[in-house]
Each structure stands twice: as C-alpha cells, then as structure tokens.
Design an enzyme around this catalytic site. Structure first.
Site, PDB file in Angstrom:
ATOM      1  N   GLU A  51       7.431  -1.555  -8.378  1.00  0.00           N
ATOM      2  CA  GLU A  51       6.009  -1.550  -8.182  1.00  0.00           C
ATOM      3  C   GLU A  51       5.715  -1.530 -10.012  1.00  0.00           C
ATOM      4  O   GLU A  51       4.775  -0.296 -10.403  1.00  0.00           O
ATOM      5  CB  GLU A  51       4.475  -0.212  -6.885  1.00  0.00           C
ATOM      6  N   LYS A  90       7.632  11.640   4.278  1.00  0.00           N
ATOM      7  CA  LYS A  90       7.620  11.593   5.474  1.00  0.00           C
ATOM      8  C   LYS A  90       7.121  11.187   6.414  1.00  0.00           C
ATOM      9  O   LYS A  90       7.563  11.185   7.347  1.00  0.00           O
ATOM     10  CB  LYS A  90       8.194  13.283   5.340  1.00  0.00           C
ATOM     11  N   GLU A 135       7.479  -5.304   0.572  1.00  0.00           N
ATOM     12  CA  GLU A 135       7.386  -4.147   1.715  1.00  0.00           C
ATOM     13  C   GLU A 135       6.221  -4.298   2.116  1.00  0.00           C
ATOM     14  O   GLU A 135       5.010  -4.892   1.950  1.00  0.00           O
ATOM     15  CB  GLU A 135       7.050  -3.129   0.699  1.00  0.00           C
ATOM     16  N   CYS A 177       6.538   7.236 -20.515  1.00  0.00           N
ATOM     17  CA  CYS A 177       5.485   6.280 -21.391  1.00  0.00           C
ATOM     18  C   CYS A 177       6.699   4.718 -21.296  1.00  0.00           C
ATOM     19  O   CYS A 177       7.639   4.711 -21.934  1.00  0.00           O
ATOM     20  CB  CYS A 177       5.365   6.478 -23.185  1.00  0.00           C
TER      21      CYS A 177
HETATM   22  C1  GLA Z   1       5.112   1.236  -2.379  1.00  0.00           C
HETATM   23  C2  GLA Z   1       6.506   1.699  -3.240  1.00  0.00           C
HETATM   24  C3  GLA Z   1       7.409   2.585  -2.021  1.00  0.00           C
HETATM   25  C4  GLA Z   1       6.639   2.962  -1.046  1.00  0.00           C
HETATM   26  C5  GLA Z   1       5.301   2.735  -0.434  1.00  0.00           C
HETATM   27  C6  GLA Z   1       4.328   3.657  -0.102  1.00  0.00           C
HETATM   28  O1  GLA Z   1       4.965  -0.352  -2.271  1.00  0.00           O
HETATM   29  O2  GLA Z   1       6.865   1.061  -3.793  1.00  0.00           O
HETATM   30  O3  GLA Z   1       8.203   3.366  -2.945  1.00  0.00           O
HETATM   31  O4  GLA Z   1       5.950   3.912  -2.015  1.00  0.00           O
HETATM   32  O5  GLA Z   1       4.173   2.249  -0.981  1.00  0.00           O
HETATM   33  O6  GLA Z   1       3.376   2.553   1.308  1.00  0.00           O
END
Ligand code: GLA
Length: 633
Positions: free
Chosen positions: A119, A324, A275, A84
């Site tokens: 995120e 994975k 990412e 939370c």
């Molecule tokens: C997000 C998360 C990562 C991973 C990717 C998978 O960007 O930050 O930890 O879970 O998605 O696409």
C-alpha cells in the site's frame, strides 16, 4: 488452509526486521520453512519484498531516513511505512534486502508472484525533508529544463515568487497562507513519482532474477496520492485492497466502482483482490461486522468486476500488535463455533467452482473519465467552492449507471475513446490540450458525451484556459459559461425539465449563455442542463449537480440515445454484471438486498456456484444471494 480452499498466500509483507535482524545479516531459515510447508500443501506464494516497514536498526542508525511532514515534524519509528521515499539510505537498504530475497527465492517452487512493498503512500504519501526538497528540484529541472520555464508554469509573478535559481525552491511546506497551486500540483506529481521510483527499483531487481514471475503492489480504494494510471503501467497485474464499510448503504456501489477502475487500470486484464476482511476491520471508530452473506456477496462482486482471485488480510487473527482486533480467516476463538470460518470455507469451495470464469474479460460501451492530475488540481484550495469533490462527482454519475446495470469502464482523458459510445466527464477541471482535442473529436465522430460543471477550466500547469469557460469545450457544448455561482450548503435550485418533470440542483450553478445548445432543464428560466448536436455526436452539459433521480433520468436518456443496452433488466437492489464475450459469457447476479428476490432469466445456462441448471423464467435469489450463470455454451 486446504480446508478453506486456499491456493495462494501473501507472505512476509512486514518481516524486514526478521529477515535482516541486523545490517547485512539475513535470516531466511524461518521463511524457508513457511514456503516449504506451503509448497508441500499445494499452496502457492505471493512473496512480499518486506520493504514497507524498515527495521528499528535502520532508523536508529540513520534517523535522517525518517519522513517529515509539511510543517517540519519528523515522524518517529514505531508503526510502519516510516521512510522518506527519496532517502538514499532507505532506497539502498531496501534494494539490498530485495536482492538478497530475489537471490534466495528465485527458484523456490512455491513462488508465483512478487508483492512489492505494501500500500505505497497509505500513511506517508509525501515527504518534505531536505533530501526530498533536493529530489523535488531535480524532478523540476527534468520537467522544465530552465528556471524561466518553471517561473512561467508556476505563475511566480503573483505574490513575488519569481525564482532566480533552482536552489531557492522548496516543497510546498507549511506557509502563511496557500502555497502556489502550480507548485503544489507539481509536488503531488513528484511525490507519486518518488514512491514509484522506490517500486521501480525493487521491480528491476525482481525482473532480473525472475523475469517470468509477475510483479504487483496492492492499490487502495479511492486513493488520491498516487497516479494509479502511471503506476499500473509498471505492474504485471493490478491488485487491490478493498474494505467497504458494512454499515454504509453506498458500499456496494463503491466496491463495484473500485472494481471497474482496477479492471480499467489494467486495460481490461483480470486483477486480483489482494486484501479484504472476513468481517470487521479495526480502524474505523465503530467497526461493524459484515452482515451474514456479505463477505461472500462482495467476494463474488469483485470477481464479477474482473478479479481472478480473492484474498484476505489476514490468515490468522493476531495475538499482539495494533491489528489484533481486525478480523481474519482464522479467528482468535475456536473455529468450530465461528461463522466467519464457516463462511471462509464455503467461499473457498465456491470460488473453486468458478474456475471457467478465470481470464474472461468484459466489454463496456460507456467510459467515465478519471484523472489523478485533475483530481489533485480540483481539490487544491482557493476555489469557487470546496464542496466540489472529485470522488463525489464521479460517484454521482457512476451510481445511476451502476443501478441501471450498464457496464462501465474508466478511462484516462488522453486515451483513445473510439471504442466507447458514451463518455462521461465528471468535473474534469484540468485537461491537457491533446485530451481536450480528443474529446471534441470523439463527439464529432458520433460519440455521446456527458460533461458536468467545472470541466475544462485549467491546463496542466493549473492556469485558466482563457477565452470563456470552458474554453476547449464551448464550441462542442454549444454554450458559454459566463460565470460560476456556487450554492451555499443546503441551498438548492429548482430544475424545470423540458419534458415537464421537476428536479433540484445542488452544490453549483453555472450561468450559461446558449450558443447553439438546447436547454434540457432550466432554473427560473435560465438554462442549467443542455444538449448540443455537434458533428455526428451529442454533447450534454450539467451546469449543476442534479438530484439523484434527475441524474438517473438524464443518464438513462444519454445511454439509450447512444444505443447502449444494460446487462440485464433485474429488480432494484440486484446487480447484474457480465464477464466474457458474447455467446461465451458469465452473468453474475448479485442480490445486495437483505430480502430474497425473484430475478427474470432470459437464457438457459448453468449456475456455476452450485452446478444447478438455470431455465428461462424467474430465479430466486435469497438475501445477499449470488448466481454466476454460464450462458450460451
Ligand atoms: C491494509 C494493509 C494491511 C492491514 C489492513 C487492515 O490493507 O495492507 O496490512 O493493515 O489494511 O485493514
């Protein structure tokens, strides 16, 4: 990593249960070894604070720190992000961990960036528990000061919702029918702020320990729950996670748009692609791999739109756990046979050649207005049509600019817009007084504005702006919207353009009464698309969603009328983007087609990707090929 040209890695994002295996006992030995090895290898570190997934001991001891959904269901541990945001237990445990990490790693020579959480809001954007309810009430007290003001802002006379005291207020939990829309809007604001407080608390610890190390947290594409304008102003640099769907033809446009938004959130400063995947993700129903050359193409595209770094989730494909089957730079199988690994190595080498581009900023003469508050309000239920979706409306007006290679920034409606010649306002449903006045001033002073239907309808409390739709813009647009006529699914109306062309409108139709504006297009004789000279500028109004080619013609006319020129004239399917100032710039040419193409080149330069000289004439780009031409040096 050296073979792949890696020079920066994010480390420790989900390692809380390793770093603090039991309450207050920290184990940094394993991470020390990783950071030392990286440093010896000449690789720098974006060190994560590891607070995105609380360890089992914490939720076991304090199940009350787990988040609760709107219908009262408490989420269990066993995945990630199970906290939370307002929980004092989570916040103090996170702070203790971050203090210990900052203390331990402040002087580590590999540390160049902090990565806070991960995120934020991705899985749990809001919590409805009693702790959150109390925090919501405090937030409301700070916003309104008195219960009377809150009653006024929430319009609580409707359906007998008048509050007598703060204690009576709860989050918009699951109700018999729609909860109060102003309450919902405030809860969205509060929930974005509650997570931002978590970020801020960590940020404060990190800045104290390492004032010169930049701090970021990774944003997502098209992410609604967090007001990224507000968030970005708390970061040293913006970073993005981008996972375009390789099977969707709109992906290149969407990734470009996301890049433009990230650059704009940082007010033009370079951002970082934190990412992306080397090939497949694991979270769609069907996870199509990237086509040959697509990872390289989309990496260069991010750089074209302002990224100064391209990173991946993840280095090595994991053997266990929920991800994975998600691709990685290093796949499960032998690297020698892997095209993914081969592509990763090639990208590393080529990005190294782009060093001169780093830091170069771009300029745009066109801005699209984008506001999270308006997005939230627009998509609350009980509207004339739920088919009006913010991102779709933005994309409908971004796409023709993208396809015409017109450079675009995003701007908040309240920003100073004087640097732009053309501003586009896609269904800007909610608008504050000052922002509305700013837009009117922008046109008065000579700007061109393209505004689409259902704009300027409510104030920040989600109250209708009375006096005729769209009240703050009627005079500027030279029209009155007498009423809305949403179109049924699949229903279209014919559009007759003043220049004799035909088109179709979908989703929406305004009933427009002209009061000074001229009709650019009518439908059975009724004006639907208009333009109006106002002050020294021009205001265009779209009372429907025109089909793609009609929208493209309209925007091209607005762009040309505003004196804006595209980056380059290139064949369809090729994207041209420029970074850097005039005479010291880099022209990115990105062939999104799966066929080769010849691109006209106007100026000599050097293609930084392979060092080749580029001459005026035609330059061949192979399928999904790229060039980055250093111009005018
Ligand atoms: C997000 C998360 C990562 C991973 C990717 C998978 O960007 O930050 O930890 O879970 O998605 O696409």
């Amino acid at each position: 990593m050296r073979e792949a040209g890696v020079n920066l890695v994010s480390v420790g994002i989900f390692s809380w249960s390793r770093l603090e295996p039991e309450e207050g006992r920290f184990d940094f030995a394993w991470l020390d070894r990783v950071l030392d090895l990286l440093h010896e290898g000449g690789i720098q570190v974006d060190l994560a604070t590891a607070t995105a997934s609380p360890p089992p001991w914490l939720s076991h001891q304090h199940p009350e720190m787990l988040p609760v959904l709107a219908d009262g269901v408490r989420l269990w541990p066993g995945a990630r992000q199970h906290y939370c945001p307002s929980s004092p237990i989570y916040r103090s445990a996170a702070r203790r961990l971050v203090e210990a990490m900052a203390d331990h790693y402040a002087k580590h020579p590999s540390l160049v960036m902090w990565h806070v959480g991960n995120e934020y809001g991705c899985h749990v954007p809001a919590c409805y528990c009693d702790v959150s309810a109390a925090a919501f009430r405090e937030w409301l007290q700070a916003r309104y000061g008195s219960i009377e003001k809150l009653n006024e802002a929430w319009g609580t006379d409707f359906w007998s919702q008048r509050y007598g005291s703060w204690d009576e207020i709860v989050p918009p939990r699951r109700t018999p029918t729609w909860p109060n829309p102003s309450q919902q809007l405030d809860f969205l604001r509060f929930s974005s702020d509650a997570l931002l407080e978590c970020y801020d608390a960590e940020h404060e610890v990190l800045k104290k320990a390492t004032p010169n190390v930049p701090v970021t947290t990774n944003f997502m594409v098209g992410f609604k729950p967090l007001d990224y304008w507000k968030w970005a102003s708390h970061e040293d640099l913006v970073s993005l996670d981008s996972y375009p769907d390789p099977s969707d033809p709109a992906s290149a446009m969407r990734a470009a748009m996301a890049g433009d938004l990230m650059r704009s959130l940082g007010h033009g400063r370079p951002w970082i692609l934190m990412e992306q995947t080397s090939s497949r993700v694991n979270w769609r129903d069907v996870n199509v791999p990237k086509a040959p050359g697509q990872m390289r193409l989309w990496s260069f595209q991010a750089v074209a739109h302002g990224a100064d770094g391209v990173m991946f989730f993840q280095w090595r494909q994991s053997r266990a756990g929920a991800e994975k089957f998600h691709s990685a730079m290093v796949p499960h199988g032998p690297v020698e046979q892997s095209t993914v690994w081969h592509d990763v190595v090639r990208l590393g080498r080529e990005l190294g050649n782009l060093e001169p581009v780093a830091g170069a900023q771009s300029t745009a003469s066109v801005a699209i207005l984008f506001d999270w508050e308006s997005w939230w309000a627009l998509e609350l239920p009980s509207k004339p049509s739920s088919r009006v979706r913010q991102i779709e409306q933005v994309e409908a007006l971004y796409r023709p600019l993208f396809e015409a290679n017109v450079a675009v920034d995003f701007a908040h409606p309240g920003d100073d817009l004087s640097q732009y010649r053309l501003v586009v306002a896609p269904s800007l449903y909610l608008v504050a007084d000052e922002a509305a006045a700013g837009l009117v001033r922008f046109v008065q002073n000579g700007g061109a504005l393209v505004m689409s239907f259902f704009s300027g309808i409510v104030d920040p409390s989600d109250h209708i702006r009375l006096g005729g739709y769209p009240a703050p813009f009627r005079e500027m647009l030279g029209l009155d919207v007498v009423d809305f006529h949403p179109l049924a699914d699949g229903e279209e109306v014919g559009l007759d353009f003043a220049d004799g062309k035909q088109g179709r409108g979908a989703i929406w139709m305004d009933e427009i009464h002209l009061a000074g504006a001229g009709a650019l297009a009518t439908s059975i004789g009724r004006p639907l698309i208009t333009s109006h000279s106002f002050g020294r500028g021009t205001a265009y109004y779209l009372g429907t969603q025109p089909d793609a080619s009609a929208t493209a013609r309209l925007l091209q006319a607005a762009v040309a009328g505003a004196g804006v020129v595209p980056v380059a004239e290139v064949p369809a399917g090729v994207e041209a983007v420029r970074r850097g100032a005039a005479r010291k710039s880099f022209l990115f040419l990105l062939n999104h087609r799966d066929a080769g193409v010849d691109v006209p080149i106007q100026e000599a330069g050097v293609n930084l990707v392979d060092g080749a000289q580029v001459h005026p004439g035609l330059m061949h780009l192979p399928p999904r090929g790229v060039a980055v031409i250093r111009e005018g040096w």
